[in-house]
Design an enzyme around this catalytic site. Structure first.
Site, mmCIF file in Angstrom:
data_model
loop_
_atom_site.group_PDB
_atom_site.id
_atom_site.type_symbol
_atom_site.label_atom_id
_atom_site.label_comp_id
_atom_site.label_asym_id
_atom_site.label_seq_id
_atom_site.Cartn_x
_atom_site.Cartn_y
_atom_site.Cartn_z
ATOM 1 N N GLU A 128 39.735 8.271 30.438
ATOM 2 C CA GLU A 128 41.035 7.885 30.048
ATOM 3 C C GLU A 128 41.030 6.798 28.843
ATOM 4 O O GLU A 128 40.093 5.910 28.865
ATOM 5 C CB GLU A 128 41.923 6.896 31.170
ATOM 6 C CG GLU A 128 43.218 6.439 30.862
ATOM 7 C CD GLU A 128 43.783 5.603 32.040
ATOM 8 O OE1 GLU A 128 43.216 5.324 33.043
ATOM 9 O OE2 GLU A 128 44.996 5.433 31.999
ATOM 10 N N GLY A 268 38.094 -2.666 33.982
ATOM 11 C CA GLY A 268 37.860 -3.198 35.189
ATOM 12 C C GLY A 268 37.226 -1.896 36.220
ATOM 13 O O GLY A 268 36.005 -2.088 36.639
ATOM 14 N N MET A 270 38.084 2.913 36.987
ATOM 15 C CA MET A 270 38.780 3.825 36.754
ATOM 16 C C MET A 270 38.939 4.749 37.979
ATOM 17 O O MET A 270 38.099 5.182 38.823
ATOM 18 C CB MET A 270 38.072 4.563 35.520
ATOM 19 C CG MET A 270 38.740 5.760 34.949
ATOM 20 S SD MET A 270 40.266 5.398 34.316
ATOM 21 C CE MET A 270 41.200 6.873 34.758
ATOM 22 N N GLU A 271 40.039 5.287 38.148
ATOM 23 C CA GLU A 271 40.668 6.207 39.237
ATOM 24 C C GLU A 271 40.331 7.566 39.166
ATOM 25 O O GLU A 271 41.040 8.080 40.004
ATOM 26 C CB GLU A 271 42.313 5.710 39.301
ATOM 27 C CG GLU A 271 43.140 6.497 38.400
ATOM 28 C CD GLU A 271 43.474 5.361 37.238
ATOM 29 O OE1 GLU A 271 42.718 4.616 36.814
ATOM 30 O OE2 GLU A 271 44.528 5.917 36.540
ATOM 31 N N ASN A 272 39.338 7.970 38.549
ATOM 32 C CA ASN A 272 38.985 9.425 38.485
ATOM 33 C C ASN A 272 39.332 10.200 40.055
ATOM 34 O O ASN A 272 38.583 9.494 40.961
ATOM 35 C CB ASN A 272 37.452 9.794 38.128
ATOM 36 C CG ASN A 272 37.387 8.685 36.808
ATOM 37 O OD1 ASN A 272 37.988 8.823 35.858
ATOM 38 N ND2 ASN A 272 36.541 7.904 37.257
ATOM 39 N N HIS A 304 43.546 -1.119 44.034
ATOM 40 C CA HIS A 304 44.376 -0.606 42.946
ATOM 41 C C HIS A 304 43.684 0.821 42.541
ATOM 42 O O HIS A 304 44.900 1.641 42.445
ATOM 43 C CB HIS A 304 44.164 -1.271 41.625
ATOM 44 C CG HIS A 304 44.841 -1.064 40.594
ATOM 45 N ND1 HIS A 304 45.927 -1.389 40.175
ATOM 46 C CD2 HIS A 304 44.279 -0.161 39.539
ATOM 47 C CE1 HIS A 304 46.468 -0.898 38.817
ATOM 48 N NE2 HIS A 304 45.366 0.100 38.648
ATOM 49 N N GLU A 305 42.444 0.912 42.611
ATOM 50 C CA GLU A 305 42.161 2.253 42.156
ATOM 51 C C GLU A 305 42.428 3.375 43.199
ATOM 52 O O GLU A 305 42.459 4.412 42.795
ATOM 53 C CB GLU A 305 40.471 2.409 41.520
ATOM 54 C CG GLU A 305 40.085 1.324 40.542
ATOM 55 C CD GLU A 305 40.846 1.408 39.248
ATOM 56 O OE1 GLU A 305 41.402 2.290 38.833
ATOM 57 O OE2 GLU A 305 41.293 0.226 38.642
ATOM 58 N N GLU A 327 50.669 2.519 35.854
ATOM 59 C CA GLU A 327 49.996 1.203 36.098
ATOM 60 C C GLU A 327 50.885 0.212 36.693
ATOM 61 O O GLU A 327 50.504 -0.644 37.524
ATOM 62 C CB GLU A 327 49.283 0.740 34.653
ATOM 63 C CG GLU A 327 48.249 1.755 34.106
ATOM 64 C CD GLU A 327 47.168 1.800 35.236
ATOM 65 O OE1 GLU A 327 47.018 1.071 36.072
ATOM 66 O OE2 GLU A 327 46.356 2.947 34.921
HETATM 67 N N1 PHE Z 1 43.257 3.369 34.422
HETATM 68 C C1 PHE Z 1 42.379 2.221 34.879
HETATM 69 C C2 PHE Z 1 43.136 1.381 35.760
HETATM 70 O O1 PHE Z 1 43.895 0.553 35.435
HETATM 71 C C3 PHE Z 1 42.177 1.296 33.494
HETATM 72 C C4 PHE Z 1 41.329 2.032 32.538
HETATM 73 C C5 PHE Z 1 41.951 2.612 31.189
HETATM 74 C C6 PHE Z 1 39.914 2.037 32.695
HETATM 75 C C7 PHE Z 1 41.434 3.190 30.357
HETATM 76 C C8 PHE Z 1 39.218 2.857 31.598
HETATM 77 C C9 PHE Z 1 39.932 3.224 30.415
HETATM 78 O O2 PHE Z 1 42.895 1.398 36.879
HETATM 79 ZN ZN ZN Z 2 45.690 1.182 37.152
#
Ligand code: PHE
Ligand code: ZN
Length: 881
Positions: A128, A268, A270-272, A304-305, A327
């Site tokens: 992302e 912080g 990442m929600e992969n 959150h993730e 978000e």
């Molecule tokens: N999508 C992630 C989050 O908010 C944030 C993120 C954005 C991490 C871009 C890495 C790069 O949960």
């Molecule tokens: Zn997020």
């Protein structure tokens, strides 16, 4: 590095792609120096697109080794490949065809931490927003949803662990000490959710059974030796999974859920899909190394993730303009989660403090943008407090306006209607309109209009008529590129508080829609008249911070003190006292600038002391109430011609006035709050420690003596108390032997623990003294300082730039130059982190003239550099505009 083409992306230019990519097969032959990536893409032409329409794939710094179209090697004129693009001018005319693309990457040299990189010998990815195009050529946009199958091959000793999204399918040995694993993710997803991890990591495992009986294997992966520090994260994960079932009816949808902690990460976490990757700061915790705030952050970010699995992954964004769709909504969900796990009022106060500290200055400065922006040059620069935190406030207002039941019906409809799709904010709003039969057209301006609305209030009671009238006037200040604003729908929760502290009942109301304790402000001016009000009430307005606005009104000190003591809404109690502190600090700052000593009203100081001692209130609330507004809070209220030194002096004077008045009370309270039980990271224990640590600062200031802090530092059995004591020593007694000894003891004890050493850097970077600039230069020479590790950079330089108003804004400009030098040094390898750091300059225009000139000079010097990254050029140019 991408250099800037100056191109601007606009929402109105959105167009569906001509082709889809329903299936992706990736093979990674991992090697830190040179990794080969084979991508087989199944490409499908859309229904009404002409055959042989050119296909253009995104790349970013790629190196193409080979290309085959429908299995036949492509040569010469069949395609055109640059590092940033792969163009096939005349693709096969069949509806479906395949591309086999081979690219070569150098993961160990990737310091931008986007795409495939190596962190402490672990291969990992970050895609992302547009990192997938650093791995292979692709339609790298969130509305392209594909089913992924991923095969990873690596040296078995270096990387015994091979992870990707979805479920594990197959694994085995290969020649030459190598091995492989295959993963398949049945849920079509956008490329930004792709992830891979390979390395030698320790693991904590557990399982979770979903409401419908699916057994999910859970794994949290950390560096060997850190397994015990992952227990809290695992616990938070299981609580998140249960909570999403109970509160939103959302179940997990794969057989495994893995979460990996890495030490080099730009954000912080990442929600992969099925494979969340975390900054280890938001995973690792135990009593000795993490503070209560760390524990709370871990719980919030794990939640959150995980919550993104439904709000972001199953339902994703059509394009990056819709970022708040996932978000803002997911922040709202993690706020609710934390509120349910801990104290709801305390959580709300902390949220509002955060919003004012981070989002308000953004909304009120040169980087202001709508929750849903209409244009961007670099999407990385839009992961902002506005998109996240204001985005969450907007969802919260929808709930306030609709009420809990209709809000839940709207969420259910959204999930049902859009599962598996890539959608827009309009789709989101429509689900609530359809479920509630309400018109949210005016409300939707919260997504489209930048700036913090202002509401001015005055009120009068007519004893003869027994009526109470509130005059309400809204205005929205102009922001860059939006000079004229439309009127907003602002939901103001309120109460008419009677002498007994209860809300009074009234017979009737006219002048605005008033429902369930909420005044709906929709016009510029409302005169809201309540009748049948038996006595003069005290107005409590914007309870719970129902709308993210600024408020003015001529509430008397007596009324504010009354609300601080008696309002049934705890947020409003906190707000009332906080407003009194702010007003006192504004006037004290003026006094200091006039060359005099500030004095403070004894009733205010007395109210603070008696609130501290009020056992009927939870300690965490009392801790927040006794925490004075920060220096930036005061600066924001002043708004123009700011002198940070005067604010600092005024604030210290108020701290000392309260400290002297409360000395005996605070002493007794401090002693009474000590408990001998072993550390537990629960909300109640954290609240007691928070109060005790606020009191510690007052006690140390009462006698101007480091002894209480020194004693606590030496006796502490947990990081919360140890770090709090060290902060008091460093901030107020930096010159003393006690402070120096404590800093060295801390450094020696945690020299091998990067996350704790970050705290050591952070505490010193935040000391609000002019000498800190010189100290910073020497800390940057420290053997443990590293410009390539984002956590270390944020701990030292980020804290200085964003969390030390006085030193950053040193009158001679030395703080600005220090930050600018770092921004430029970072820029060469990590533009994303450099650009974020540069946003520290965003409030430069509100400073007094000397500092303003220094800041402008430093910013213009950055802007003059050639070949700035798109990320940094965008921030610097908008900041100067
Ligand atoms: N999508 C992630 C989050 O908010 C944030 C993120 C954005 C991490 C871009 C890495 C790069 O949960
Ligand atoms: Zn997020």
């Amino acid at each position: 590095m991408r250099t800037d083409s100056g191109q601007i992306f606009r929402l109105e230019d959105y167009r569906e792609s001509d082709y889809l990519i329903p299936e992706v097969e990736l093979t990674f032959l991992l090697d830190p120096q040179e990794t080969l990536v084979r991508a087989r893409l199944v490409v499908e032409r859309r229904e009404n697109v002409a055959a042989v329409t050119a296909l253009e794939l995104d790349g970013d710094g790629l190196n193409l080794s080979s290309l085959a179209i429908d299995g036949t090697p492509a040569t010469g004129t069949a395609f055109e490949a640059t590092p940033d693009r792969l163009i096939i001018a005349r693709p096969p005319s069949a509806k479906r065809f395949t591309l086999d693309i081979e690219t070569r990457l150098q993961p160990s040299r990737n310091k931008a931490l986007m795409g495939l990189y190596v962190s402490s010998d672990v291969f990992c990815t970050q895609c992302e927003a547009e990192g997938f195009r650093r791995i292979t050529y692709f339609l790298d946009r969130p509305d392209i949803l594909s089913v992924y199958t991923v095969r990873i091959e690596a040296d078995k000793k270096a990387a015994p662990l091979l992870l990707s999204n979805g479920n594990p399918v197959e694994s085995g040995k290969l020649d030459g000490g190598r091995h492989f694993a295959v993963w398949h993710d049945p849920h079509p997803k956008p490329s930004y959710l792709f992830a891979l991890v390979a390395g030698d990591l320790g693991m904590v495992s557990d399982s979770f059974t979903t409401a419908s009986g699916r057994k999910v294997a859970l794994g949290v992966y950390v560096e060997h030796g850190n397994e015990t520090r992952a227990a809290y994260a695992m616990d938070a994960l299981k609580r998140s999974m249960r909570w999403d079932e109970e509160r939103f009816g959302r179940e997990y949808d794969l057989d495994v859920f893995n979460l990996v902690a890495v030490s080099d990460f730009n954000m912080g976490a990442m929600e992969n899909k099925g494979l969340n990757i975390f900054n280890d700061k938001y995973v690792l915790a135990d009593a000795d190394t993490a503070t209560d705030l760390d524990f709370a952050n871990i719980e919030a970010i794990i939640g959150h993730e995980y919550f993104h699995n439904w709000t972001g992954n199953r339902i994703t964004c059509r394009d990056w303009f819709q970022l708040c769709l996932k978000e803002g909504l997911t922040v709202f969900r993690d706020h609710e989660f934390s509120a349910d796990q801990r104290s709801r009022p305390v959580k709300r106060i902390a949220e509002v403090r955060g919003l004012r500290a981070h989002q308000f200055p953004e909304d009120q400065g040169p980087l202001a943008h709508p929750v849903r922006p209409r244009r961007y040059r670099e999407i990385n620069n839009f992961y902002t407090a506005t998109v996240y935190e204001k985005g969450s406030e907007v969802v919260r207002m929808i709930r306030t306006i609709l009420g809990e039941d209709a809000f839940c019906a709207g969420m259910d409809l959204y999930f049902e209607r859009h599962d598996g799709q890539a959608v827009t904010i309009e789709d989101f709003i429509k689900a609530f309109e359809d479920a509630s039969d309400r018109d949210l057209a005016q409300f939707a301006l919260w997504y489209h209009q930048a700036g913090t609305p202002h509401v001015a209030i005055s009120s009068r009671y007519d004893a003869g008529e027994k009526s109470f009238t509130i005059e309400i006037e809204q205005s929205v200040p102009p922001t860059p590129s939006e000079s004229r604003k439309r009127l907003m729908h602002i939901p103001l929760a309120f109460g008419l508080v009677g002498a007994d502290g209860q809300d009074m009942v009234f017979d009737a109301v006219e002048g605005a829609v008033v429902e369930d304790g909420v005044i709906h402000v929709r016009k510029r001016h409302h005169s809201v008249r309540f009748t049948g009000v038996p006595a003069r009430p005290v107005l409590s307005i914007n309870r719970g911070f129902s709308a993210p606005i600024t408020l003015s009104g001529e509430t008397s000190t007596d009324d504010r003190l009354f609300l601080a003591r008696h309002d049934s809404d705890p947020f409003s109690r906190w707000q009332s006292l906080n407003t009194l502190f702010t007003e006192a600090l504004l006037s004290a700052t003026r006094t200091v600038r006039g060359g005099d000593e500030p004095l403070f009203a004894s009733e205010l100081v007395g109210a603070a002391v008696s609130l501290a001692a009020n056992d009927a209130l939870e300690p965490a609330f009392r801790a927040l109430a006794l925490t004075l507004p920060g220096e930036p809070d005061v600066a924001r209220e002043i708004g123009a011609n700011i002198d940070p030194d005067a604010i600092h002096t005024a604030r210290i004077a108020l701290l000392k006035a309260i400290a002297r008045e409360g000395r005996a009370t605070f002493d007794a309270l401090y002693a009474g709050l000590h408990d001998n039980a072993p550390f537990m990271p629960d909300a109640a224990g954290a609240g007691r420690r928070a109060l005790r640590n606020v009191l510690l600062e007052y006690l140390a200031l009462a006698d101007e003596n480091p002894a209480p802090a020194k004693r606590q530092f030496d006796a502490a059995d947990n990081m919360t108390d140890r770090a709090a004591a060290l902060t008091v020593l460093a901030n107020h007694f930096g010159e003393t032997q006690e402070a120096r000894a404590a800093l060295s003891a801390f450094e020696a004890r945690y020299a091998d623990d990067p996350l704790v050493l970050d705290k050591w850097f952070q505490i010193q970077a935040s000391v609000p003294a002019p000498e800190t600039v010189a100290l910073m230069r020497s800390l940057m020479e420290h053997p443990h300082f590293s410009i390539t590790n984002p956590n270390r950079v944020r701990a030292l330089i980020g804290t200085f730039a964003m969390g030390n108003q006085r030193a950053f804004h040193s009158a001679d400009g030395s703080g600005y130059r220090l930050v600018a030098d770092t921004v430029l040094a970072l820029e060469a390898h990590n533009p994303q982190v450099a650009a974020r750091l540069a946003t520290a300059f965003r409030s430069w225009r509100s400073l007094e003239t000397g500092r303003r000139d220094e800041a402008r000079r430093v910013l213009s010097d950055i802007a003059k550099h050639e070949n700035l990254s798109r990320d940094l050029a965008d921030i610097v140019e908008r900041t100067l505009a």
